[in-house]
Write an enzyme that holds these catalytic residues in place. Sequence first.
Site, PDB file in Angstrom:
ATOM      1  CG  HIS A   1       9.935  13.644   4.343  1.00 50.16           C
ATOM      2  ND1 HIS A   1       9.215  12.541   4.747  1.00 50.16           N
ATOM      3  CD2 HIS A   1      11.143  13.178   3.915  1.00 50.16           C
ATOM      4  CE1 HIS A   1       9.961  11.455   4.608  1.00 50.16           C
ATOM      5  NE2 HIS A   1      11.127  11.814   4.090  1.00 50.16           N
TER       6      HIS A   1
ATOM      7  N   GLY B   1      12.888  14.607  13.496  1.00 50.42           N
ATOM      8  CA  GLY B   1      12.335  14.370  14.821  1.00 50.42           C
ATOM      9  C   GLY B   1      12.979  13.215  15.551  1.00 50.42           C
ATOM     10  CD  GLU B   2      14.535   9.456  12.212  1.00 47.51           C
ATOM     11  OE1 GLU B   2      15.757   9.275  12.084  1.00 47.51           O
ATOM     12  OE2 GLU B   2      13.722   9.258  11.301  1.00 47.51           O
TER      13      GLU B   2
ATOM     14  CB  THR C   1      10.541   8.389  11.860  1.00 45.91           C
ATOM     15  OG1 THR C   1      11.642   8.311  10.965  1.00 45.91           O
ATOM     16  CG2 THR C   1      10.755   7.419  12.994  1.00 45.91           C
TER      17      THR C   1
ATOM     18  CE1 TYR D   1      10.474   6.396   7.338  1.00 47.16           C
ATOM     19  CE2 TYR D   1      11.691   5.702   9.275  1.00 47.16           C
ATOM     20  CZ  TYR D   1      11.646   6.379   8.087  1.00 47.16           C
ATOM     21  OH  TYR D   1      12.761   7.033   7.635  1.00 47.16           O
TER      22      TYR D   1
ATOM     23  CG  ASP E   1      14.572  11.517   2.154  1.00 45.26           C
ATOM     24  OD1 ASP E   1      13.378  11.313   2.400  1.00 45.26           O
ATOM     25  OD2 ASP E   1      15.479  11.334   2.981  1.00 45.26           O
TER      26      ASP E   1
END
Length: 329
Positions: free
Chosen positions: A2, A8-9, A38, A69, A224
């Site tokens: 990323h 940000g979740e 996301t 996503y 990731d």
Amino acid sequence: MHITGGGGEGSFKTRTPEIQLSDITVGGITTVVACLGTDGVCRDVKGVLAKARALEEEGISTYMYTGSYEIPVNTITGSCRSDIMLIDKIIGVGEIALSDHRSAQPTYDDFIKVVAEARVGGLLSGKAGVVNVYLGSGKRRLEYLIRMIKETEIPIKQVIPTHINRSTFLFDAGIEFAKLGGIIDLTTSSDPDHLEKDEVKASRGLKMALEKKIPIEQIQFTSDGQGSLPIFNKKREFIGLGIGSTKSLYIEARDAVLKDGVDLEVALKVITSNVAANLKLYNKGVVKVGKDADLVIVNKDVLTIDTVFAKGVEMVSKGEAIVKGTFEK
């Protein structure tokens, strides 16, 4: 990875920042495949493209997926097919989330149309056109992927499911998928000392897959990197958020050798030649005349990284970055 940040979740304050060049190179990484996550609203594909071009200017090789996503897929040109065909850096679609509470809950038909679009875009442009599938912990696991194999003419390797080691429940389904000829992708950026419940450490997952007679060419690792990472204490209590480290990619391959007994030349394939072949990155993955001079030199006994060359330029020396990004101190 990323590269523009993930997370940000947990609301806006949990958005992770953009990655810097040395965060990548000190981990022995010379080639990045970037994606969103996301958030496809406040972050977009154009931003990923801009950051990918910036990192390329700073010295490494970059590629990316279009979308995030969700389905319908966020694109630059209006479709997955045309993004792949017309934009040099875009080689596929992803991460498309399935079996996860954060996914757009697409129908099977919605998903298959995206895979078909990506495949044709790849065929027409000479690219992989793969769909990188983010798998959550839902009970459906790889249901859509298995249906694709049974009900369509799309080759099984057109989709690459990732986070397959998030639980033994999902890992077992991934092994069955691999037995059908599919590629499985294990994520490395978990906290190795405090794995989430039932999570399979990537190095151990590699060993387990090989023991189950899965061909090494069907296994790959993903960092990731720069995604948000929950942090737990020794009592398994959540104590905060961290950032997924790109260094974990090589560390897990090294652990497979030093801790799990996998041969070095086998373990290295999951972070080099396998990925290059699966994504049709023809100048990557092998040390050979005419290919890009991406080289990592390690200390023989402990296999720690000493020197990194990206496209023939020395980026890391004695484990320290000697080439920094534009805004790094």
